[in-house]
Design a protein around this motif. Structure first.
Motif, PDB file in Angstrom:
ATOM      1  N   LEU A 178      34.394  42.470  35.162  1.00 50.24           N
ATOM      2  CA  LEU A 178      35.112  40.953  35.141  1.00 50.24           C
ATOM      3  C   LEU A 178      34.223  39.835  35.417  1.00 50.24           C
ATOM      4  CD1 LEU A 178      38.280  39.485  34.646  1.00 50.24           C
ATOM      5  CD2 LEU A 178      38.229  39.530  37.313  1.00 50.24           C
ATOM      6  N   ARG A 179      32.492  40.110  35.933  1.00 49.71           N
ATOM      7  CA  ARG A 179      32.005  39.331  36.572  1.00 49.71           C
ATOM      8  C   ARG A 179      31.511  38.015  35.167  1.00 49.71           C
ATOM      9  NH1 ARG A 179      28.332  37.532  40.546  1.00 49.71           N
ATOM     10  NH2 ARG A 179      27.544  39.402  41.682  1.00 49.71           N
ATOM     11  N   GLN A 180      31.702  38.350  33.738  1.00 49.45           N
ATOM     12  CA  GLN A 180      30.949  37.539  32.852  1.00 49.45           C
ATOM     13  C   GLN A 180      32.119  36.563  32.654  1.00 49.45           C
ATOM     14  OE1 GLN A 180      31.433  39.382  28.762  1.00 49.45           O
ATOM     15  NE2 GLN A 180      32.490  40.913  29.244  1.00 49.45           N
ATOM     16  N   TRP A 181      33.511  37.058  33.216  1.00 50.73           N
ATOM     17  CA  TRP A 181      34.158  35.737  32.842  1.00 50.73           C
ATOM     18  C   TRP A 181      34.747  34.925  34.659  1.00 50.73           C
ATOM     19  CZ3 TRP A 181      34.715  40.312  31.160  1.00 50.73           C
ATOM     20  CH2 TRP A 181      35.275  41.015  29.633  1.00 50.73           C
ATOM     21  N   ILE A 182      33.600  35.070  35.182  1.00 48.37           N
ATOM     22  CA  ILE A 182      33.578  34.160  37.257  1.00 48.37           C
ATOM     23  C   ILE A 182      32.233  33.589  36.962  1.00 48.37           C
ATOM     24  CG2 ILE A 182      33.743  34.989  39.458  1.00 48.37           C
ATOM     25  CD1 ILE A 182      35.511  37.647  38.515  1.00 48.37           C
ATOM     26  N   MET A 183      32.615  32.620  37.414  1.00 51.59           N
ATOM     27  CA  MET A 183      31.693  32.131  38.306  1.00 51.59           C
ATOM     28  C   MET A 183      30.850  32.217  39.474  1.00 51.59           C
ATOM     29  SD  MET A 183      32.600  27.714  36.494  1.00 51.59           S
ATOM     30  CE  MET A 183      33.900  27.981  37.556  1.00 51.59           C
ATOM     31  N   GLU A 184      29.619  32.566  39.512  1.00 54.40           N
ATOM     32  CA  GLU A 184      29.420  32.597  40.876  1.00 54.40           C
ATOM     33  C   GLU A 184      29.674  31.860  42.124  1.00 54.40           C
ATOM     34  OE1 GLU A 184      25.108  32.392  40.383  1.00 54.40           O
ATOM     35  OE2 GLU A 184      25.305  34.272  39.851  1.00 54.40           O
ATOM     36  N   GLY A 185      30.032  31.944  43.516  1.00 58.62           N
ATOM     37  CA  GLY A 185      30.377  31.207  44.335  1.00 58.62           C
ATOM     38  C   GLY A 185      32.558  31.378  44.249  1.00 58.62           C
ATOM     39  N   GLU A 186      32.811  31.439  43.005  1.00 56.03           N
ATOM     40  CA  GLU A 186      34.123  31.540  42.753  1.00 56.03           C
ATOM     41  C   GLU A 186      34.931  32.425  43.524  1.00 56.03           C
ATOM     42  OE1 GLU A 186      37.076  31.167  38.967  1.00 56.03           O
ATOM     43  OE2 GLU A 186      35.383  31.731  38.485  1.00 56.03           O
ATOM     44  N   LYS A 187      35.931  31.449  44.414  1.00 49.79           N
ATOM     45  CA  LYS A 187      36.995  32.357  45.154  1.00 49.79           C
ATOM     46  C   LYS A 187      38.172  33.068  44.430  1.00 49.79           C
ATOM     47  CE  LYS A 187      36.000  29.854  49.507  1.00 49.79           C
ATOM     48  NZ  LYS A 187      36.685  28.947  50.264  1.00 49.79           N
ATOM     49  N   LEU A 188      38.517  34.263  44.193  1.00 48.03           N
ATOM     50  CA  LEU A 188      39.813  34.239  43.319  1.00 48.03           C
ATOM     51  C   LEU A 188      40.709  35.426  44.359  1.00 48.03           C
ATOM     52  CD1 LEU A 188      37.371  35.970  40.573  1.00 48.03           C
ATOM     53  CD2 LEU A 188      39.822  33.910  40.264  1.00 48.03           C
ATOM     54  N   PHE A 189      41.888  35.458  44.040  1.00 43.80           N
ATOM     55  CA  PHE A 189      42.617  36.414  45.165  1.00 43.80           C
ATOM     56  C   PHE A 189      43.313  38.214  44.647  1.00 43.80           C
ATOM     57  CE2 PHE A 189      43.538  32.274  47.499  1.00 43.80           C
ATOM     58  CZ  PHE A 189      43.763  33.124  48.828  1.00 43.80           C
ATOM     59  N   MET A 190      43.471  38.431  44.591  1.00 48.33           N
ATOM     60  CA  MET A 190      43.812  39.755  44.511  1.00 48.33           C
ATOM     61  C   MET A 190      45.075  40.205  45.134  1.00 48.33           C
ATOM     62  SD  MET A 190      42.246  43.476  43.781  1.00 48.33           S
ATOM     63  CE  MET A 190      42.366  44.957  42.631  1.00 48.33           C
ATOM     64  N   VAL A 191      46.103  40.377  44.128  1.00 54.06           N
ATOM     65  CA  VAL A 191      47.255  40.642  44.945  1.00 54.06           C
ATOM     66  C   VAL A 191      48.201  42.346  44.882  1.00 54.06           C
ATOM     67  CG1 VAL A 191      49.934  40.137  44.974  1.00 54.06           C
ATOM     68  CG2 VAL A 191      47.932  38.366  44.001  1.00 54.06           C
ATOM     69  N   GLY A 192      48.088  43.125  46.310  1.00 47.31           N
ATOM     70  CA  GLY A 192      48.205  43.966  46.119  1.00 47.31           C
ATOM     71  C   GLY A 192      48.051  44.991  46.883  1.00 47.31           C
ATOM     72  N   ASP A 193      47.198  46.563  46.217  1.00 46.30           N
ATOM     73  CA  ASP A 193      46.508  46.426  46.853  1.00 46.30           C
ATOM     74  C   ASP A 193      44.785  46.204  46.242  1.00 46.30           C
ATOM     75  OD1 ASP A 193      47.922  49.051  47.601  1.00 46.30           O
ATOM     76  OD2 ASP A 193      48.235  50.224  46.268  1.00 46.30           O
ATOM     77  N   LEU A 194      43.753  46.363  46.935  1.00 49.03           N
ATOM     78  CA  LEU A 194      42.678  45.839  46.571  1.00 49.03           C
ATOM     79  C   LEU A 194      41.991  47.044  46.303  1.00 49.03           C
ATOM     80  CD1 LEU A 194      40.946  43.762  47.243  1.00 49.03           C
ATOM     81  CD2 LEU A 194      40.273  44.984  49.914  1.00 49.03           C
TER      82      LEU A 194
END
Length: 234
Positions: free
Chosen positions: A57-73
């Motif tokens: 998913l890296r190409q759609w994310i900025m460095e230092g960005e915070k993202l939540f993941m819900v459920g199983d990690l």
């Protein structure tokens, strides 16, 4: 229908199913992992957390960005750090029976012109979860006093058959007036009228919120974890 029925399995992985169905137009990513478009929600989902590579998913994310993941990690990946773990109670409502039917305040639809006030209110009470384009994800409603927005609630994660009630906030100067209960009831009935099941999440330690939702007819389904991840520089 029992709330632990297989019919509710979508809610075990709600972000993925939202981005594959109702919210597909907000999805960025691959066939195995995707995220909400920046400016809507800082949240990602994947079909099989145990096998996915977060760095796809890296190409759609900025460095230092915070993202939540819900459920199983997902499995650990280079450059990703867990910064916070929030155990939340997931509840669903199957009947209008206990929802408030008559309101003592006018419930108003919130439109694009209301966005700045919505952001101001929710970031006063629950900072960091609501963004400029979050209102595009569903319908939002509010209560005004002296022409000022003092309470709101709306829809966040939406998928086939289910819609999440979120952004339930009341200005600290206006608590204790059942504004939140009226708004949650209004949104829940709207969702049911569209032949979907309303659900919601709240931090599991917030017993007061749980009691309020129980009074409105929401039932506990399960504890589901929100993992906050930071994407480090490469």
């Amino acid at each position: 229908m029992p709330i632990h029925s297989d019919s509710y399995k979508f809610l075990d992985n709600p972000v993925w199913h939202a981005l594959q169905t109702v919210h597909k137009n907000f999805s960025l990513g691959t066939d195995e992992i995707c995220r909400y478009r920046p400016g809507t929600l800082q949240i990602l989902g994947c079909e099989n957390p145990g096998k996915v590579d977060l760095n796809d998913l890296r190409q759609w994310i900025m460095e230092g960005e915070k993202l939540f993941m819900v459920g199983d990690l997902a499995a650990p990946a280079p450059g990703w750090t867990i910064s916070r773990k929030l155990d939340c109670m997931q509840m669903v409502c199957e009947s209008e029976e206990n929802l408030i039917q008559e309101y003592t305040e006018e419930i108003l639809p919130l439109m694009e012109d209301d966005r700045s006030e919505m952001l101001e209110l929710i970031n006063l009470v629950q900072p960091g979860y609501f963004h400029e384009d979050t209102p595009l994800l569903g319908s939002y409603f509010g209560i005004r006093k002296d022409n000022k927005l003092v309470a709101m609630a709306g829809e966040r994660l939406r998928m086939t058959g289910f819609s999440e009630i979120s952004a339930v906030v009341t200005h600290p100067s206006h608590t204790g007036k059942k504004y939140a209960q009226m708004l949650v009831s209004h949104v829940a009935k709207k969702i049911m009228n569209e032949h979907a099941v309303p659900f919601l999440h709240f931090v599991s330690t917030n017993a007061r919120a749980g009691k309020v939702y129980e009074l409105l007819g929401f039932e506990e389904r399960k504890i589901i974890t929100f993992w906050e991840l930071i994407v480090e520089k490469r």
